[in-house]
Design an enzyme around this catalytic site. Structure first.
Site, PDB file in Angstrom:
ATOM      1  N   ASP A  97      69.100 -32.841  -2.988  1.00  0.00           N
ATOM      2  CA  ASP A  97      70.218 -33.125  -3.876  1.00  0.00           C
ATOM      3  C   ASP A  97      70.214 -32.031  -4.943  1.00  0.00           C
ATOM      4  O   ASP A  97      69.430 -32.069  -5.895  1.00  0.00           O
ATOM      5  CB  ASP A  97      70.016 -34.519  -4.494  1.00  0.00           C
ATOM      6  CG  ASP A  97      70.987 -34.786  -5.640  1.00  0.00           C
ATOM      7  OD1 ASP A  97      71.799 -33.887  -5.953  1.00  0.00           O
ATOM      8  OD2 ASP A  97      70.920 -35.881  -6.217  1.00  0.00           O
TER       9      ASP A  97
ATOM     10  N   HIS B   4      68.861 -39.739  -8.789  1.00  0.00           N
ATOM     11  CA  HIS B   4      70.155 -40.276  -9.221  1.00  0.00           C
ATOM     12  C   HIS B   4      70.517 -41.405  -8.248  1.00  0.00           C
ATOM     13  O   HIS B   4      70.143 -41.354  -7.069  1.00  0.00           O
ATOM     14  CB  HIS B   4      71.164 -39.131  -9.119  1.00  0.00           C
ATOM     15  CG  HIS B   4      72.521 -39.405  -9.651  1.00  0.00           C
ATOM     16  ND1 HIS B   4      73.458 -40.132  -8.965  1.00  0.00           N
ATOM     17  CD2 HIS B   4      73.121 -39.028 -10.816  1.00  0.00           C
ATOM     18  CE1 HIS B   4      74.572 -40.183  -9.676  1.00  0.00           C
ATOM     19  NE2 HIS B   4      74.400 -39.530 -10.800  1.00  0.00           N
TER      20      HIS B   4
ATOM     21  N   LYS C 267      79.993 -29.353 -11.731  1.00  0.00           N
ATOM     22  CA  LYS C 267      78.863 -29.067 -12.623  1.00  0.00           C
ATOM     23  C   LYS C 267      78.591 -27.567 -12.692  1.00  0.00           C
ATOM     24  O   LYS C 267      77.610 -27.130 -13.280  1.00  0.00           O
ATOM     25  CB  LYS C 267      77.618 -29.808 -12.137  1.00  0.00           C
ATOM     26  CG  LYS C 267      77.766 -31.335 -12.240  1.00  0.00           C
ATOM     27  CD  LYS C 267      76.487 -32.023 -11.864  1.00  0.00           C
ATOM     28  CE  LYS C 267      76.676 -33.440 -11.450  1.00  0.00           C
ATOM     29  NZ  LYS C 267      76.812 -34.388 -12.543  1.00  0.00           N
TER      30      LYS C 267
ATOM     31  N   CYS D  81      72.495 -42.964 -14.662  1.00  0.00           N
ATOM     32  CA  CYS D  81      72.528 -43.170 -13.197  1.00  0.00           C
ATOM     33  C   CYS D  81      71.139 -43.043 -12.589  1.00  0.00           C
ATOM     34  O   CYS D  81      70.979 -42.535 -11.473  1.00  0.00           O
ATOM     35  CB  CYS D  81      73.472 -42.189 -12.512  1.00  0.00           C
ATOM     36  SG  CYS D  81      75.174 -42.484 -12.912  1.00  0.00           S
TER      37      CYS D  81
ATOM     38  N   GLN E 203      72.266 -30.539  -9.815  1.00  0.00           N
ATOM     39  CA  GLN E 203      72.031 -29.850 -11.101  1.00  0.00           C
ATOM     40  C   GLN E 203      71.634 -28.387 -10.924  1.00  0.00           C
ATOM     41  O   GLN E 203      71.347 -27.695 -11.901  1.00  0.00           O
ATOM     42  CB  GLN E 203      70.926 -30.582 -11.890  1.00  0.00           C
ATOM     43  CG  GLN E 203      71.295 -31.990 -12.314  1.00  0.00           C
ATOM     44  CD  GLN E 203      72.456 -32.020 -13.305  1.00  0.00           C
ATOM     45  OE1 GLN E 203      72.742 -31.038 -13.988  1.00  0.00           O
ATOM     46  NE2 GLN E 203      73.149 -33.145 -13.376  1.00  0.00           N
TER      47      GLN E 203
HETATM   48  N1  PMP Z   1      72.603 -36.200  -8.124  1.00  0.00           N
HETATM   49  C1  PMP Z   1      72.313 -35.697  -9.325  1.00  0.00           C
HETATM   50  C2  PMP Z   1      70.933 -35.173  -9.604  1.00  0.00           C
HETATM   51  C3  PMP Z   1      73.310 -35.644 -10.312  1.00  0.00           C
HETATM   52  O1  PMP Z   1      73.032 -35.140 -11.517  1.00  0.00           O
HETATM   53  C4  PMP Z   1      74.603 -36.134 -10.009  1.00  0.00           C
HETATM   54  C5  PMP Z   1      75.707 -36.141 -11.069  1.00  0.00           C
HETATM   55  N2  PMP Z   1      75.322 -36.665 -12.294  1.00  0.00           N
HETATM   56  C6  PMP Z   1      74.846 -36.636  -8.731  1.00  0.00           C
HETATM   57  C7  PMP Z   1      73.827 -36.646  -7.821  1.00  0.00           C
HETATM   58  C8  PMP Z   1      76.200 -37.152  -8.334  1.00  0.00           C
HETATM   59  O2  PMP Z   1      77.136 -36.111  -8.364  1.00  0.00           O
HETATM   60  P1  PMP Z   1      78.697 -36.414  -8.192  1.00  0.00           P
HETATM   61  O3  PMP Z   1      79.011 -37.492  -9.169  1.00  0.00           O
HETATM   62  O4  PMP Z   1      79.356 -35.112  -8.532  1.00  0.00           O
HETATM   63  O5  PMP Z   1      78.918 -36.833  -6.795  1.00  0.00           O
END
Ligand code: PMP
Length: 411
Positions: free
Chosen positions: A200, A123, A226, A367, A203
């Protein structure tokens, strides 16, 4: 779960009764954020009705009560991820801020020529902070590529890892492909070379049982929203010994021991990293979301979502012109996320028609632009499951994709 049990769970989510353009809402955008159960919604009201107050600094009853609740949630998270100490849990705004915190606090340990390893499925929030750090310190960012099925090229990792590697930062589960990465092996190998590992886990927490001690991971990060909790709150887990060595991320109230114009000393963990008034409401309400997840049971959620995934892959694969990404993979290595394209149709067109039919999906680069570049597409359509999705909804999705095809291809 039986249909009746799922209906009972669905009844706890008031939003699922909403109508979208007169159709029942089918919410399949859970990888972006999950819906919130009544327990969580009510906890928000309860917080403001019975304990709203600033924490830690107050002598009075309400401040004491709110502080106890906040620290109780820290303890809950510690137990949820099997950390050793609750002081290893730092509250942040979410995954993104947690990664930025580490990248910023570790800055002074990174020298010119050092290396940081990430992968091409990350991401953006697990790419850009490292890119900026490398640029600032003259370090080199190494990118692990993937096989056509989306699985990490572990050969790349073995080639890159060396004494020069300072940090390896990889997602636990890809937000695009749903692939669960073999992080335990990656962590072990990285440690052989003295590198620190950040996972990270955005998910992961509503999909996998987490044990940070068993993983022996140095940093693990995720957001509350999430996993049925509120937005604007998340956490960074870090090993105590490592967090103690890192420089604070932000400065101000709460994170200091003593301030004078000659010298300021900083608080101990976890407060050293929690400058200013935190998201008190978010933290306390997150506690109720964790209770919700624990009541259903992560393993139960995981096995139900796996069944949805297997059924959905079967249904979608039978549609002519559909291209699934990261699908040629053993289901034990995949969570409830499917990304696809339909012929050469633009993902926004497909997503807009599905929306009109009541189905919420995510469309675009998700993203993860480098991953889109790998597959040579500008975007994808993503569906992602939660405990309240049903097999019937998947049938409706399949029918709706066929309808979309007819409309857009004017068949
Ligand atoms: N890393 C991953 C794998 C994600 O799926 C997400 C959210 N889509 C993020 C980071 C960022 O999370 P947040 O927007 O809650 O900071």
């Amino acid at each position: 779960f039986s249909e009746k049990e799922i209906q009972k769970i669905r009844n706890q989510f008031p939003i699922l009764k909403e109508k979208i353009y007169s159709n029942p809402l089918i919410y399949m955008d859970n990888a972006a954020t999950t819906q919130k159960p009544l327990k969580v919604i009510q906890a928000t009201q309860n917080y403001y009705s019975t304990m709203n107050s600033n924490i830690h600094r107050g002598l009075h009853y309400l401040s004491h009560k709110a502080t106890l609740y906040v620290e109780n949630v820290r303890e809950k998270i510690k137990n949820f991820i099997h950390a050793k100490y609750s002081s290893e849990i730092i509250f942040t705004k979410g995954t993104t801020e947690s990664i930025n915190l580490v990248a910023s606090s570790i800055d002074s340990f990174i020298k010119k020529g050092d290396e940081i390893i990430i992968s091409c499925i990350e991401h953006h929030s697990n790419i850009v902070p490292w890119q900026v750090l490398c640029k600032k310190r003259g370090a080199i960012l190494k990118i692990i590529s993937i096989h056509e099925n989306g699985f990490l090229k572990l050969k790349d990792f073995e080639l890159f890892i060396s004494e020069k590697t300072k940090i390896v930062s990889i997602c636990h589960i890809s937000n695009v492909l749903g692939i669960i990465n073999p992080i335990k092996n990656i962590i072990k190998k990285a440690h052989e070379y003295g590198a620190l590992v950040l996972i990270d886990g955005a998910q992961a927490p509503s999909n996998l049982n987490l044990d940070v001690q068993e993983l022996n991971v140095d940093f693990y990060v995720f957001s509350a929203h999430k996993m049925y909790g509120p937005t604007g709150i998340g956490m960074l887990y870090g090993k105590k010994k490592i967090l103690e060595k890192l420089y604070p991320y932000q400065f101000g109230g709460e994170m200091i021991k003593n301030v004078s114009f000659d010298k300021t000393t900083y608080s101990d963990l976890p407060f050293k990293f929690e400058a200013g008034t935190p998201n008190i409401e978010g933290i306390i309400v997150w506690g109720s979301a964790i209770d919700f997840v624990k009541e259903i049971g992560i393993s139960n959620i995981q096995s139900y979502k796996k069944k949805l995934l297997i059924y959905a892959v079967k249904c979608l694969s039978s549609i002519d012109g559909i291209q699934l990404y990261g699908d040629n993979i053993d289901f034990s290595k995949k969570s409830g996320i499917i990304s696809f394209n339909l012929y050469k149709l633009h993902c926004f067109d497909v997503g807009s028609i599905l929306d009109r039919l009541g189905i919420a999906v995510r469309t675009g680069h998700l993203c993860a632009q480098p991953l889109m570049n790998f597959f040579k597409v500008s975007g994808m359509i993503r569906i992602s499951f939660s405990i309240y999705n049903t097999f019937k909804e998947i049938d409706y999705l399949s029918e709706s994709i066929l309808k979309t095809k007819k409309i857009l291809l004017k068949q």
